[in-house]
Design an enzyme around this catalytic site. Structure first.
Site, mmCIF file in Angstrom:
data_model
loop_
_atom_site.group_PDB
_atom_site.id
_atom_site.type_symbol
_atom_site.label_atom_id
_atom_site.label_comp_id
_atom_site.label_asym_id
_atom_site.label_seq_id
_atom_site.Cartn_x
_atom_site.Cartn_y
_atom_site.Cartn_z
ATOM 1 N N HIS A 1 -55.400 -2.304 -6.766
ATOM 2 C CA HIS A 1 -56.826 -2.490 -6.522
ATOM 3 C C HIS A 1 -57.575 -2.531 -7.850
ATOM 4 C CE1 HIS A 1 -60.602 -2.330 -4.387
ATOM 5 N NE2 HIS A 1 -60.983 -1.264 -5.076
ATOM 6 N N SER A 2 -58.428 -3.535 -8.020
ATOM 7 C CA SER A 2 -59.344 -3.627 -9.157
ATOM 8 C C SER A 2 -58.579 -3.599 -10.490
ATOM 9 C CB SER A 2 -60.377 -2.499 -9.061
ATOM 10 O OG SER A 2 -61.492 -2.753 -9.880
ATOM 11 N N TYR A 3 -58.834 -2.605 -11.348
ATOM 12 C CA TYR A 3 -58.116 -2.492 -12.632
ATOM 13 C C TYR A 3 -56.603 -2.541 -12.430
ATOM 14 C CZ TYR A 3 -55.539 0.120 -16.201
ATOM 15 O OH TYR A 3 -54.583 0.523 -17.101
ATOM 16 N N GLY B 1 -54.769 -4.349 -10.858
ATOM 17 C CA GLY B 1 -54.166 -5.676 -10.940
ATOM 18 C C GLY B 1 -53.497 -5.894 -12.283
#
Length: 223
Positions: free
Chosen positions: A76-78, A80
């Site tokens: 999720h988010s960072y 990735g």
């Protein structure tokens, strides 16, 4: 049975996925929620030396110690950034599917800092004013959120093992219901790429809070 390895975004520990872990296990799957070094209950392992490479090694160590093969990596988010590095560095067969939820999808040499928006770069800088090492969590996050090592946002990723091309099944979940998202262009690009399955959920960035059932359905699709 699938093995889901869940990596949270910035400022969040493995607790972020607690409810989802329970549901995935209830559906007959194995689920492991990762807390990265320097964050959450591992905040005491922070410091200037903790960077993106550290976080990639965190996940690789769990795959190795838990003897995970055929993993579904969820970032999720960072995170990735993290799961991209893990997919590139993992031994063949360790990872078979990647799921990005509102997440950065880097190429070799990219950093979270470079891929995000100017607003988020300013947020990182402002959050790191205290010690120049860790970024304090933005207002409005869960009370359990902790500072994030600044170097994890700044370090460029090094990919040399084949990158995402090694992984046949790749999903991108775009969360369209919030303003200021840095992920609209990522979704547009990947939705035109036949190597990706793309999905849209009209919810905020906190997918496990705002659309838990729909997100679980995407994860379980095809498992």
């Amino acid at each position: 049975m699938a093995t889901f390895v869940l990596v949270p975004g910035g400022w969040h520990g493995g607790w972020y996925y607690s409810d989802l872990v329970d549901r995935l296990r209830g559906a007959g799957h194995r689920a492991l929620a990762i807390t990265l070094s320097g964050v959450g209950e591992r905040a005491h392992l922070g410091g200037s030396a903790v960077n993106l490479d550290t976080h990639i090694e965190d996940v690789l160590a769990v795959l190795e110690s838990e003897r995970v093969t055929d993993a579904v990596l969820v970032g999720h988010s960072y995170a990735g950034m993290v799961i991209t590095g893990v997919a590139d560095h993992a031994d063949p067969g360790m990872v078979r599917r990647l799921v990005y939820s509102d997440a950065y999808v880097p190429q070799d040499g990219d950093s979270c800092w470079e891929l995000t928006t100017e607003a988020f770069r300013q947020l990182f800088l402002e959050g790191a004013r205290g010690d120049g090492i860790s970024v304090q969590p933005p207002s409005g996050l869960d009370a359990r959120a902790t500072a994030q090592p600044l170097a994890s946002f700044l370090q460029r990723i090094t990919l040399g093992g084949g990158g995402l091309d090694r992984i046949a099944t790749r999903d991108y979940v775009y969360l369209s219901g919030w303003t200021g998202t840095p992920f609209a262009d990522v979704y547009e690009k990947l939705s035109a790429d036949p190597g990706w399955r793309t999905h849209v959920l009209e919810c905020g960035h906190n997918v496990v809070r705002d659309a838990p059932g729909e997100f679980e359905e995407i994860l379980l699709r095809g498992e």
